[in-house]
Design an enzyme around this catalytic site. Structure first.
Site, PDB file in Angstrom:
ATOM      1  N   GLU A   1     -66.954  44.078 -28.881  1.00 43.11           N
ATOM      2  CA  GLU A   1     -66.550  42.814 -28.270  1.00 43.11           C
ATOM      3  C   GLU A   1     -67.669  41.764 -28.300  1.00 43.11           C
ATOM      4  OE1 GLU A   1     -64.635  43.714 -24.528  1.00 43.11           O
ATOM      5  OE2 GLU A   1     -62.915  44.521 -25.603  1.00 43.11           O
TER       6      GLU A   1
ATOM      7  N   GLU B   1     -59.449  49.672 -29.937  1.00 43.21           N
ATOM      8  CA  GLU B   1     -59.419  49.867 -28.484  1.00 43.21           C
ATOM      9  C   GLU B   1     -58.159  49.273 -27.899  1.00 43.21           C
ATOM     10  OE1 GLU B   1     -62.986  49.112 -26.055  1.00 43.21           O
ATOM     11  OE2 GLU B   1     -61.649  48.145 -24.610  1.00 43.21           O
TER      12      GLU B   1
END
Length: 978
Positions: free
Chosen positions: A242, A336
């Site tokens: 991220e 994810e």
């Protein structure tokens, strides 16, 4: 984990655990009944889930293929002659917390659990594992990396590198999984490199110091070597989890340009050390496709980059196909996805996992799908003890370390519908689907030739559908919310008549040849709203523009000496004029999160001919781009008409090519909300006195390019050009030759052309309500508005409204802020820019709010960050937040200090646009003991006006009567009027 759009969510209740419905002797979990007496090649084995009855992946009686033509409109056609991506598998993450919990089990219980997870014949056969490199928000202890140093010290040679933290329980768990399923592929990536490599000098926050790029590349080398020696080969790495955010737990901001440089260094280091591990880019949310494409567009980085890792916390799976079409040779993984307390039911959780992530994820080219934590405890932890992790996520399993009890959650069973049956190396094969609200499905062919169909009824009622394969078909009924996995080795074919001859499918695959083999580019009308569109003559042309591709027009940048620029808003330090001062380091900034309707405007000084606009955010502010835009032009700055172009923005530069236009004013309008502040470091407009071209689909190509065409079911002409050569190639896209499209190697360009006359005429029928205050919500009903906003808009006079939702028959929008009180005409332009009519709206004047000096606020629940008093501070940037999901009885109370007379209350949610009360009751009191209910809110909104009979009281209490577990209740400002 994630700093995703859901925001901070604290623990509401124990995890949405589902008692294990399978027998713990997992060899029996999938035991199929004996097939009926029939030809073996015609038998179809069925495993079904009924969420409402908590019957999970339960074996059913076989169904039989028969030689039968089907006329069922819900017919799924299976065609194994059309093959798509190779599937590596399905899995989840062996986080520190997960491995620690598994290690706490007895040897016998641990063995049983690991077989249930990874054994291909006795369990669900998970074949992908994500392994974080160092600390995350889910740790049984605190922060760590593999090369921590005392504060102020560095170790660029990595002499102190060690994986000793992982040795006691993480590596043993990974090795046991690999022993049960040797086909497992392990993906690894860091939440943060060692703190000394970063500008924050901490594992928290910051970005990579450029002088340590090579050291970080070698950090990956050392990790892969150490894990390999420990018996855990690493198949894929991703440079940074991220990279768009810096949470309060381990994390690091990394721009696309930084990641591109890092990938180059990692690739070189892998080559030098004989490492074959593949590299995936991005590893963040769906709705920033330009990040991985920025890396793919750099040949020096692209050659080392196998594909993209995606997270699911904003956007949707269509973005995967968008990037696949642009760069069709790159791999795609969902790396994810997690369920949690924001999901209001097991049915929602199952729908997200199976319907969205698995079925639609793989239909949109995913080579694999991974969920987040394999296991968490009943408190949704353990969480990193050094940081502010938030207990809101659910694991595949819940393990109670106090007694060793293991429960299998809904996500486990959703994964099982795929992982148990679709083997590594399988290929997705053709099947048509019916989309959300009907039978959604995806089909595969395993390496042994057997086939798998996963079907899910996402509708609200039972549906009977047919499955056709060649000349054979069978019928099956799924109740609402149920799913089934079908497996078969046949069917044995008989006769010559196909079982399905008229199958509805709005998509189409274009096949091309590349140096690495065949590639497919998929047309899907759902992608059109993410592409660029212009109205040219009597046609609407929608086209893709991969990052790295460009459209050249005639002319050069216009002089800005006589320009003036304005904007709908600006920060004190980021005024509009900064965008035309020639200094990319200064910039205009909107000053708040972008919403639909925000705008930036250029006055060219006089009517001028132009054909291109280029907006540059600059490298250091690359995320602050407009995510979706529309372009308007005007001769007088008042009458803007309909948009002449729309499209999607991108990291860095956004180039908007237009039909040649002559106008004095240009307005760029945001057409979507974003958490980022829209900024422009530099803006240029290009024009020429010669040429009057516009974008049109090419009719001929050369230079080794490949082109194919198709007419869609709705009558659009679709043209796709693919560049399978080793270098960039150009082709003309205007009839007069003045526009040239340059396509990089390995990319495609898609053009969809539709006559404006083919769009239905839009009609505005009603406006509800027909009065309100600025920023209040209203709904427009009618017909023919179009399925997406496109070139459409809603005007209040000449001011663009903020659009929330747009469909063919309904538009929900918000009254523009700053409008003067009084009557105003609301007008609508449909998706093709055609006028739909107008209606009158009364903008209300509430007068001055009561002074709030001496007022105080209290609440039943409040987050540690957002106190109740923030609703009275006059700053809409601050807010009160409940710190818990909305529930019936949650309340906030205002003490006005003395008795006041009033008849209106306004609750303004500010920037937390989803955290408003869906329903509430309003009470008043003179003494805070005896309360009288005076009003109710039944359809809440961001800015809620509550009108009351005139009241005289000192205290006001608003009691939430809804139940929205996934949203906190937030109020930025609370005002009272008389």
């Amino acid at each position: 984990m994630s700093t995703y759009g859901l925001g901070r969510r604290q623990f509401l209740s124990t995890a949405v655990g589902v008692a294990a419905a399978w027998t713990q002797v997992s060899g029996n979990a999938f035991a199929a009944p004996q097939p009926k007496q029939a030809s073996r090649g015609n038998s179809v084995h069925v495993w079904r889930t009924d969420v409402s009855a908590e019957k999970w992946v339960a074996a059913q009686s076989d169904v039989l293929f028969r030689t039968k033509k089907t006329a069922n409109p819900l017919t799924i056609k299976i065609d194994d002659s059309v093959k798509y991506q190779k599937v590596q598998g399905f899995g989840a993450a062996m986080t520190d917390s997960s491995a620690w919990l598994i290690d706490k089990l007895s040897t016998a219980e641990r063995t049983k659990l690991m077989k249930n997870l990874f054994d291909p014949s006795k369990g669900i056969g998970l074949s992908l594992l994500r392994s974080p490199m160092g600390a995350t928000d889910f740790n049984a202890s605190g922060n760590y990396s593999y090369n921590d140093m005392p504060a102020g010290q560095t170790d660029p040679t990595l002499s102190n590198f060690s994986i000793r933290h992982d040795v006691p329980y993480i590596i043993p768990a990974l090795r046991q999984a690999l022993s049960l399923n040797p086909s497992i592929k392990v993906m690894a990536n860091p939440w943060s490199p060692p703190g000394w490599m970063k500008t924050s000098d901490s594992i928290i926050g910051g970005t990579l110091k450029s002088e340590y790029t090579s050291a970080l590349a070698n950090y990956f080398v050392r990790f892969i070597q150490a894990y390999g020696e420990a018996g855990v080969p690493i198949s894929y790495i991703l440079p940074q989890n991220e990279p768009m955010g810096t949470p309060t737990w381990p994390g690091m901001f990394l721009s696309a340009y930084q990641e591109s440089e890092l990938i180059q260094e990692i690739g070189k280091a892998f080559e030098a050390n004989g490492i074959s591990t593949k590299i995936l880019a991005w590893d963040h949310n769906w709705d920033v496709p330009s990040y991985p494409e920025t890396i793919f567009s750099d040949p020096a980085a692209s050659k080392y980059t196998a594909g993209t890792g995606w997270h699911i916390y904003s956007g949707n799976p269509n973005y995967q196909t968008l990037v696949h079409n642009d760069y069709p040779s790159k791999e795609t993984y969902i790396t994810e996805a997690t369920g949690g307390i924001w999901q209001d039911s097991k049915q929602t959780a199952f729908s997200d996992a199976l319907g969205t992530w698995i079925i639609n994820g793989t239909r949109n080219w995913a080579n694999g799908v991974m969920l987040w934590n394999i296991a968490l405890d009943p408190d949704m932890g353990p969480l990193n003890s050094d940081t502010d992790g938030i207990p809101m996520c659910r694991g595949l399993l819940t393990i109670d370390p106090t007694d060793g009890r293991v429960s299998y959650n809904v996500d486990y069973y959703a994964l099982a519908h795929a992982s148990r049956f679709v083997k590594p190396g399988a290929r997705r094969i053709y099947s048509n689907t019916f989309g959300e609200g009907s039978i959604e499905n995806v089909a595969f062919q395993n390496p042994d030739g057997s086939k798998v169909l996963i079907a899910y009824n996402s509708g609200g009622a039972a549906k009977t559908f047919s499955v056709a394969d060649g000349t054979r078909s069978f019928d099956y009924t799924l109740n609402a919310g149920d799913a089934a996995t079908f497996t078969y080795s046949g069917p044995a074919q008989g006769g010559r008549t196909p079982a399905a001859t008229k199958v509805s499918d709005p998509t189409h695959d274009f096949m091309f040849e590349s140096a690495s083999g065949p590639v497919a580019v998929t047309y899907d009308p759902a992608l059109l709203s993410y592409q660029n569109a212009i109205r040219t003559g009597d046609k609407l042309v929608t086209y893709s523009l991969p990052i790295g591709a460009s459209i050249e027009t005639t002319g050069r940048a216009l002089s800005r000496s006589k320009w003036t620029v304005t904007a709908s808003a600006q920060a004190d330090w980021g005024v509009a004029a900064n965008a035309i001062d020639g200094d990319i380091k200064t910039r205009w900034s909107l000053g708040h999160g972008t919403t639909s309707g925000d705008w930036f405007q250029i006055d060219l000084g006089s009517p001028t001919s132009f054909n291109k606009i280029v907006l540059d955010t600059g490298v250091n502010n690359s995320f602050d781009y407009v995510s979706k835009y529309q372009i308007y032009v005007s001769d007088d700055g008042a009458d803007w008409g309909s948009a002449i172009a729309n499209g999607s923005g991108s990291i860095g530069k956004v180039a908007v090519t237009l039909p040649t236009r002559t106008a004095r004013y240009i307005r760029i309008v945001s057409a979507a909300a974003s958490g980022f502040w829209w900024s422009i470091g530099d803006i240029n407009v290009y024009g020429s006195s010669r040429g009057s071209g516009s974008i049109a689909a090419p009719t001929a190509i050369s230079n080794g390019l490949q082109m194919k065409t198709w007419t869609s079911t709705e009558g659009s002409q679709v043209t796709v050009v693919f560049n399978g050569t080793a270098g960039s190639k150009s082709f003309r896209i205007s009839t007069d030759g003045s526009y040239t499209y340059t396509l990089p190697s390995g990319t495609s360009a898609m053009f969809t052309t539709k006559k404006l006359s083919d769009f239905p005429a839009p009609v505005l029928s009603s406006l509800t309500p027909n009065q309100g205050i600025p920023r209040s919500k209203f709904t427009i009903s009618g017909s023919g508005f179009g399925g997406a906003q496109g070139l459409g808009t809603v005007y209040f006079g000449s001011v663009n409204a903020e659009i929330e939702n747009w469909s063919d028959t309904s538009i929900s929008a918000y009254v523009p802020k700053g409008l003067a009180a009084g009557k105003v005409t609301v007008s609508v332009k449909g998706t093709s820019g055609v006028d739909a009519g107008g209606s009158s709206f009364d903008v209300m004047d509430l007068g001055p709010a009561l002074p709030r000096t001496g007022w105080a606020a209290t609440a039943s629940d409040a987050s540690q960050w957002d106190a109740p008093g923030n609703i009275l501070d006059g700053d809409s940037g601050n807010r009160y937040s409940s710190g818990t999901g909305q529930y019936d009885g949650l309340w906030i109370q205002v003490d006005m200090g003395q008795t006041q007379t009033f008849n209106k209350i306004v609750l303004d949610v500010g920037g937390s646009i989803g955290d408003y009360a869906r329903s509430a009751d309003v009470y008043v009191s003179a003494d805070s003991a005896d309360w009288t209910k005076v009003s109710s809110v039944t359809d809440g909104q961001r800015v809620q006006l509550v009108s009351l009979p005139s009241q005289t009281a000192r205290y006001i209490k608003v009691v939430n009567t809804g139940s929205v577990a996934g949203s906190w209740w937030s109020i930025a400002e609370f005002n009272v009027y008389k």
